[in-house]
Write an enzyme that holds these catalytic residues in place. Structure first.
Site: not given
Ligand code: NI
Length: 185
Positions: A46, A51, A88-89, A130-131, A134
Site C-alpha cells: 500500500g 508518502q 510502513c514504506l 493504514h493508508e 496516511h
Molecule cells: Ni505506511
C-alpha cells in the site's frame, strides 16, 4: 511510469492533511500509475500520496494481485478487532503491533472517477485503515504505546545513522533489490 521518491519519518508532509479531489483527471491517473510503480519497486502492499510528497487524497493498494487505486477513500462502517504487525514504506524496517477494525466498508472513487464501495476484512481492511490514516497525517507508530513508539523511533534513527535525508530514492525496477519482507504499507 516513473518511480517517485518516498518520504520518510521526519518529513513534515507525512503529517499533513490531504485535499479531497473534485474530479479524477489524467494528471491524477499518471500520479496513480507512478504510485503503483513506486510501491512495486519498494515491494510494498500500500502507498498513500503523502508518502510521495503529494497532498491529493489518493492511495494505492496491491494485495494478492488485486489492485485498488482509491481517490477520496472514506471508511463508512467498521466493526470487530484484529491485532497484527504493521510496517510502513516511510519507516522501513520498523514494525509494531497495531489493533485495527477487523472489517471495514470503504467508499471511494476509482481511477475513472466512478464511485466504488469495498467490503474488506483482515489484511485488506488493515491496509485500507493504514493508508487512509496516511491521508490524514497519521502513521502506524502513533498507535503504539509511548514506550514502544519511543523504542521504534530510536531504532529507526540508529538504522539511519548519519543519513538525515527526508526521502528514499527508488531504483529503476530492473535493478531493484529484493527484500525478504513484502508487507510494508
Ligand atoms: Ni505506511
Amino acid at each position: 511510469m516513473t518511480p517517485l521518491d518516498i518520504y520518510v519519518l521526519d518529513a513534515p508532509i507525512l503529517r499533513q492533511e490531504t485535499t479531497v479531489l473534485s474530479e479524477v483527471t489524467d494528471a491524477h491517473r499518471r500520479l496513480i500509475d507512478d504510485m503503483f510503480e513506486t510501491m512495486h519497486i519498494a515491494r510494498g502492499i500500500g502507498l498513500a500520496a503523502t508518502q510521495v510528497g503529494r497532498l491529493e487524497r489518493i492511495c494505492v493498494i496491491d494485495i494478492d494481485k488485486v489492485k485498488y487505486a482509491l481517490v477520496n477513500p472514506e471508511i463508512v462502517a467498521s466493526d470487530g478487532e484484529q491485532s497484527g504487525e504493521e510496517g510502513c514504506l516511510s519507516i522501513p524496517e520498523i514494525y509494531g503491533d497495531v489493533t485495527r477494525a477487523k472489517h471495514v466498508v470503504v467508499r471511494a472513487l476509482d481511477r475513472s472517477g466512478k464511485p466504488i464501495e469495498i467490503d474488506a476484512h483482515d489484511l485488506l481492511a488493515r491496509c485500507l485503515q493504514h493508508e487512509i490514516d496516511h491521508l490524514h497525517g497519521r502513521l502506524f507508530i502513533d498507535y503504539l504505546s509511548l514506550l514502544k513508539r519511543t523504542a521504534a523511533i530510536k531504532k529507526w534513527r540508529k538504522l539511519r545513522g548519519k543519513d538525515k535525508s527526508l526521502t528514499r530514492t527508488m531504483p529503476p525496477r530492473e535493478t531493484a533489490e529484493h527484500h525478504d519482507r513484502d508487507e510494508e504499507l
